[in-house]
Motif scaffolding. Structure first.
Motif, PDB file in Angstrom:
ATOM      1  N   ALA A  48     -18.714 -15.129   2.451  1.00 15.15           N
ATOM      2  CA  ALA A  48     -18.354 -16.127   1.450  1.00 15.15           C
ATOM      3  C   ALA A  48     -18.623 -15.634   0.035  1.00 15.15           C
ATOM      4  N   GLY A  49     -19.529 -14.680  -0.102  1.00 21.30           N
ATOM      5  CA  GLY A  49     -19.874 -14.179  -1.427  1.00 21.30           C
ATOM      6  C   GLY A  49     -19.309 -12.802  -1.716  1.00 21.30           C
ATOM      7  N   HIS A  50     -19.832 -11.777  -1.049  1.00 19.71           N
ATOM      8  CA  HIS A  50     -19.430 -10.395  -1.329  1.00 19.71           C
ATOM      9  C   HIS A  50     -17.996 -10.112  -0.907  1.00 19.71           C
ATOM     10  N   GLU A  51     -17.658 -10.453   0.335  1.00 25.22           N
ATOM     11  CA  GLU A  51     -16.345 -10.102   0.877  1.00 25.22           C
ATOM     12  C   GLU A  51     -15.214 -10.750   0.096  1.00 25.22           C
ATOM     13  N   THR A  53     -15.211 -11.975  -2.996  1.00 21.06           N
ATOM     14  CA  THR A  53     -15.129 -11.452  -4.364  1.00 21.06           C
ATOM     15  C   THR A  53     -14.511 -10.066  -4.378  1.00 21.06           C
ATOM     16  N   SER A  54     -14.889  -9.222  -3.421  1.00 22.88           N
ATOM     17  CA  SER A  54     -14.321  -7.886  -3.318  1.00 22.88           C
ATOM     18  C   SER A  54     -12.809  -7.939  -3.120  1.00 22.88           C
ATOM     19  N   VAL A  55     -12.365  -8.796  -2.193  1.00 27.32           N
ATOM     20  CA  VAL A  55     -10.928  -8.922  -1.923  1.00 27.32           C
ATOM     21  C   VAL A  55     -10.199  -9.501  -3.140  1.00 27.32           C
ATOM     22  N   ARG A  56     -10.807 -10.482  -3.780  1.00 24.68           N
ATOM     23  CA  ARG A  56     -10.201 -11.109  -4.962  1.00 24.68           C
ATOM     24  C   ARG A  56      -9.954 -10.079  -6.059  1.00 24.68           C
ATOM     25  N   LEU A  57     -10.934  -9.224  -6.309  1.00 27.16           N
ATOM     26  CA  LEU A  57     -10.788  -8.206  -7.348  1.00 27.16           C
ATOM     27  C   LEU A  57      -9.810  -7.108  -6.923  1.00 27.16           C
ATOM     28  N   THR A  58      -9.806  -6.785  -5.638  1.00 26.23           N
ATOM     29  CA  THR A  58      -8.878  -5.768  -5.145  1.00 26.23           C
ATOM     30  C   THR A  58      -7.438  -6.181  -5.389  1.00 26.23           C
ATOM     31  N   TRP A  59      -7.091  -7.429  -5.033  1.00 27.93           N
ATOM     32  CA  TRP A  59      -5.720  -7.893  -5.264  1.00 27.93           C
ATOM     33  C   TRP A  59      -5.406  -7.982  -6.753  1.00 27.93           C
ATOM     34  N   SER A  60      -6.381  -8.363  -7.558  1.00 24.56           N
ATOM     35  CA  SER A  60      -6.149  -8.431  -9.006  1.00 24.56           C
ATOM     36  C   SER A  60      -5.809  -7.051  -9.562  1.00 24.56           C
ATOM     37  N   ILE A  61      -6.551  -6.029  -9.132  1.00 24.40           N
ATOM     38  CA  ILE A  61      -6.302  -4.665  -9.592  1.00 24.40           C
ATOM     39  C   ILE A  61      -4.937  -4.170  -9.104  1.00 24.40           C
ATOM     40  N   ILE A  62      -4.608  -4.439  -7.846  1.00 24.97           N
ATOM     41  CA  ILE A  62      -3.300  -4.026  -7.315  1.00 24.97           C
ATOM     42  C   ILE A  62      -2.173  -4.656  -8.123  1.00 24.97           C
ATOM     43  N   LEU A  63      -2.274  -5.957  -8.370  1.00 26.78           N
ATOM     44  CA  LEU A  63      -1.216  -6.668  -9.079  1.00 26.78           C
ATOM     45  C   LEU A  63      -1.089  -6.191 -10.527  1.00 26.78           C
ATOM     46  N   LEU A  64      -2.227  -5.940 -11.184  1.00 26.90           N
ATOM     47  CA  LEU A  64      -2.163  -5.438 -12.558  1.00 26.90           C
ATOM     48  C   LEU A  64      -1.697  -3.994 -12.600  1.00 26.90           C
ATOM     49  N   GLY A  65      -1.965  -3.236 -11.530  1.00 31.08           N
ATOM     50  CA  GLY A  65      -1.454  -1.870 -11.461  1.00 31.08           C
ATOM     51  C   GLY A  65       0.053  -1.840 -11.353  1.00 31.08           C
ATOM     52  N   ILE A  66       0.611  -2.864 -10.725  1.00 27.55           N
ATOM     53  CA  ILE A  66       2.071  -2.976 -10.592  1.00 27.55           C
ATOM     54  C   ILE A  66       2.687  -3.572 -11.847  1.00 27.55           C
ATOM     55  N   HIS A  67       2.055  -4.592 -12.368  1.00 25.00           N
ATOM     56  CA  HIS A  67       2.595  -5.331 -13.528  1.00 25.00           C
ATOM     57  C   HIS A  67       1.844  -4.891 -14.796  1.00 25.00           C
ATOM     58  N   GLN A  68       2.295  -3.783 -15.357  1.00 19.55           N
ATOM     59  CA  GLN A  68       1.627  -3.202 -16.507  1.00 19.55           C
ATOM     60  C   GLN A  68       1.636  -4.122 -17.728  1.00 19.55           C
ATOM     61  N   ASP A  69       2.656  -4.956 -17.863  1.00 22.72           N
ATOM     62  CA  ASP A  69       2.729  -5.848 -19.018  1.00 22.72           C
ATOM     63  C   ASP A  69       1.558  -6.833 -19.028  1.00 22.72           C
ATOM     64  N   TRP A  70       1.226  -7.381 -17.873  1.00 25.51           N
ATOM     65  CA  TRP A  70       0.099  -8.301 -17.800  1.00 25.51           C
ATOM     66  C   TRP A  70      -1.226  -7.566 -17.933  1.00 25.51           C
ATOM     67  N   GLN A  71      -1.287  -6.328 -17.468  1.00 28.62           N
ATOM     68  CA  GLN A  71      -2.504  -5.545 -17.662  1.00 28.62           C
ATOM     69  C   GLN A  71      -2.762  -5.348 -19.152  1.00 28.62           C
ATOM     70  N   MET A 221      -2.993  -8.185   5.216  1.00 24.92           N
ATOM     71  CA  MET A 221      -3.433  -8.345   6.601  1.00 24.92           C
ATOM     72  C   MET A 221      -4.603  -9.321   6.643  1.00 24.92           C
ATOM     73  N   LEU A 222      -4.571 -10.210   7.626  1.00 20.83           N
ATOM     74  CA  LEU A 222      -5.660 -11.162   7.786  1.00 20.83           C
ATOM     75  C   LEU A 222      -6.674 -10.605   8.771  1.00 20.83           C
ATOM     76  N   LEU A 223      -7.855 -10.289   8.266  1.00 16.61           N
ATOM     77  CA  LEU A 223      -8.975  -9.851   9.091  1.00 16.61           C
ATOM     78  C   LEU A 223     -10.216 -10.521   8.511  1.00 16.61           C
ATOM     79  N   VAL A 224     -10.456 -11.735   8.942  1.00 13.48           N
ATOM     80  CA  VAL A 224     -11.444 -12.648   8.371  1.00 13.48           C
ATOM     81  C   VAL A 224     -10.964 -13.144   7.008  1.00 13.48           C
ATOM     82  N   THR A 225     -10.698 -12.192   6.084  1.00 12.10           N
ATOM     83  CA  THR A 225     -10.088 -12.534   4.799  1.00 12.10           C
ATOM     84  C   THR A 225      -8.750 -11.798   4.682  1.00 12.10           C
ATOM     85  N   LEU A 226      -7.963 -12.189   3.674  1.00 11.60           N
ATOM     86  CA  LEU A 226      -6.663 -11.566   3.455  1.00 11.60           C
ATOM     87  C   LEU A 226      -6.850 -10.320   2.600  1.00 11.60           C
TER      88      LEU A 226
END
Length: 240
Positions: A48-51, A53-71, A221-226
């Motif tokens: 609920a805490g570490h996992e 937050t880690s996934v949340r930041l991972t997707w944020s970085i992926i999305l900003l890596g794709i969408h340079q304008d928002w980065q 992929m769903l493995l406990v978290t997305l």
């Protein structure tokens, strides 16, 4: 503070001091915990805490890596408000509107928890539905977050701008956004989790530019978290 039997005053220490095996409390007390219960609670803290937050930041970085304008928009805001060499403080973080919009949109597209389980404690009516006591209900967060009827024809696209006027006005229904659940059992760590994500993302944007690697394969992929099934291949460059 109350003594915790030598285990420290943090949350784990408080649970350990209440362990049934330590004999520090009445074993019939509702406050006492077995070793197995303490281990289960620690697992909950991790996921609920570490996992999440880690996934949340991972997707944020992926999305900003794709969408340079928002980065670039996010970085410009961070540099204007926090500067280049200062750690973001509480005042800075509260003013990072665009960074907050980016995190919310990442949570909308890829919420760590994809559904919300509930059980009816008693028989009830929900609109025209009669729900018997004990019925297991599953609220599909991921489907709701991608519903064009709620979010428009761009529901599957990354568009943090939809949160420009706040969460309540981002969709056609004020309760359509629920990455932390909703109601009286909403995640108690919501504010801390968002603050933590905003702090880390702001510090990254201060110092580093990045782009998604050509080797990245988009496969949620769903493995406990997305999470990304094949990892997040990102190319980082320090800012000049």
């Amino acid at each position: 503070m109350e003594k915790t039997g030598g285990y420290g005053a943090d949350l784990l220490g408080l649970m350990m001091s209440q362990s049934k095996e330590q004999g520090t409390v009445n074993v019939t007390s509702n406050a006492s915990l077995s070793t197995e219960e303490i281990i289960d609670e620690c697992k909950t803290f991790y996921f609920a805490g570490h996992e999440t937050t880690s996934v949340r930041l991972t997707w944020s970085i992926i999305l900003l890596g794709i969408h340079q304008d928002w980065q670039e928009q996010g970085r410009r805001e961070v540099l204007e408000i926090c500067g280049r060499n200062n750690y973001p403080d509480a005042d800075c973080l509260s003013r990072l509107k665009i960074v907050g919009m980016i995190i919310n949109e990442a949570l909308r597209l890829y919420p760590p928890a994809v559904s919300l389980p509930r059980q009816a404690c008693e028989s009830m009516k929900l609109g025209r539905l009669s729900i018997p006591a004990g019925t297991q209900l599953e609220l599909p967060i991921l489907a709701i977050h991608h519903d064009p009827a709620l979010w428009g024809n761009d529901a599957n696209e990354f568009n943090p701008g939809r949160f420009g006027e706040g969460i309540a006005k981002a969709a056609k229904h004020p309760m359509a956004f629920m990455p932390f659940g909703t109601g009286p059992t909403i995640c108690v760590g919501l504010n801390f989790a968002l603050l933590e994500a905003k702090l880390v993302l702001a510090m990254i944007l201060q110092k580093i530019s990045f782009v998604t690697s050509p080797s990245y394969t988009h496969a949620p992929m769903l493995l406990v978290t997305l999470k990304p099934q094949y990892g997040a291949q990102i190319i980082f460059h320090p800012l000049d």
